[in-house]
Design a protein around this motif. Structure first.
Motif, mmCIF file in Angstrom:
data_model
loop_
_atom_site.group_PDB
_atom_site.id
_atom_site.type_symbol
_atom_site.label_atom_id
_atom_site.label_comp_id
_atom_site.label_asym_id
_atom_site.label_seq_id
_atom_site.Cartn_x
_atom_site.Cartn_y
_atom_site.Cartn_z
ATOM 1 N N UNK A 1 0.799 -1.071 -0.024
ATOM 2 C CA UNK A 1 0.029 -0.006 0.178
ATOM 3 C C UNK A 1 0.928 0.922 0.139
ATOM 4 N N UNK A 2 0.382 2.402 -0.438
ATOM 5 C CA UNK A 2 0.772 3.527 -0.589
ATOM 6 C C UNK A 2 0.788 4.060 0.869
ATOM 7 N N UNK A 3 2.093 4.427 1.500
ATOM 8 C CA UNK A 3 1.846 5.081 2.904
ATOM 9 C C UNK A 3 1.238 6.404 3.106
ATOM 10 N N UNK A 4 1.004 7.153 2.022
ATOM 11 C CA UNK A 4 0.424 8.384 2.273
ATOM 12 C C UNK A 4 -1.245 8.317 1.955
ATOM 13 N N UNK A 5 -1.625 7.605 0.696
ATOM 14 C CA UNK A 5 -2.919 7.366 0.424
ATOM 15 C C UNK A 5 -3.904 6.112 1.196
ATOM 16 N N UNK A 6 -2.960 5.149 1.246
ATOM 17 C CA UNK A 6 -3.554 3.862 1.695
ATOM 18 C C UNK A 6 -3.966 3.206 0.519
ATOM 19 N N UNK B 1 16.887 4.644 6.685
ATOM 20 C CA UNK B 1 16.564 4.702 5.409
ATOM 21 C C UNK B 1 15.698 3.440 4.790
ATOM 22 N N UNK B 2 15.246 2.589 5.456
ATOM 23 C CA UNK B 2 14.600 1.495 4.921
ATOM 24 C C UNK B 2 13.322 1.749 4.302
ATOM 25 N N UNK B 3 12.958 0.812 3.332
ATOM 26 C CA UNK B 3 12.023 1.017 2.371
ATOM 27 C C UNK B 3 10.542 0.920 2.806
ATOM 28 N N UNK B 4 10.293 -0.022 3.931
ATOM 29 C CA UNK B 4 8.795 -0.264 4.317
ATOM 30 C C UNK B 4 8.550 0.794 5.569
ATOM 31 N N UNK B 5 7.572 1.686 5.423
ATOM 32 C CA UNK B 5 7.452 2.788 6.566
ATOM 33 C C UNK B 5 6.557 2.254 7.805
#
Length: 160
Positions: free
Chosen positions: A40-45, A135-139
């Motif tokens: 999922x996009x962390x900003x929009x879901x 700096x990991x990719x998964x938020x």
């Protein structure tokens, strides 16, 4: 001629008794199910398509690289089948980039399937913990279905 008829009849009888169902093949998807991760996009879901994703899993004897895939929205990954209560899964968006570690905790239950398939494991009470370097990719993580009985439903969402 009499011995030929006897030999022919014996071969036919042996052929009839040797025919049977193939019990030694587990083809119908009844083996131990794998865990489905979606993105999922962390900003929009909203669902996110990743340009590339590299996955490694620690099955108890060190990391095993499962390779990379391009343009994906989900990934199905096998978990440990020993008696360990967790599996560590590592995600990277570039081949040699920083990686996020997700520890998937669960309880297992063994279920007898058939003589050919033997016993399969089912996973219950899934919960996950994210360990990230700077700096990991998964938020973050978002829980999905908290048990694994087949590979149809998403068990964990990774927010990028």
């Amino acid at each position: 001629m009499k011995s030929f008829k006897f030999l022919f009849a014996l071969c036919c009888i042996c052929l009839l008794f040797s025919c049977g169902a193939d019990d030694d093949i587990c083809e119908s998807g009844e083996g131990t199910p794998r865990m489905k991760f979606s993105f999922l996009n962390s900003l929009t879901g909203n669902e996110k398509t990743l340009d590339s994703l590299y996955v490694a899993v620690d099955y108890g004897s060190g990391k095993v690289q499962l390779g990379g895939e391009a343009k994906i929205t989900s990934r199905i990954i096998p978990l440990r089948v020993d008696d360990s209560p967790y599996t560590d899964v590592y995600f990277r968006t570039t081949n040699l980039g920083a990686e996020s570690r997700v520890r998937v905790n669960y309880t297992t239950k063994a279920v007898y399937v058939s003589p050919g398939c033997g016993i399969k494991k089912t996973y219950e009470n899934l919960n996950s913990v994210l360990t990230n370097p700077a700096n990991a990719p998964v938020k973050s993580l978002k829980d999905g279905q908290n048990f694994i009985e087949n590979e149809d439903k998403t068990n964990l969402y990774l927010l990028f």
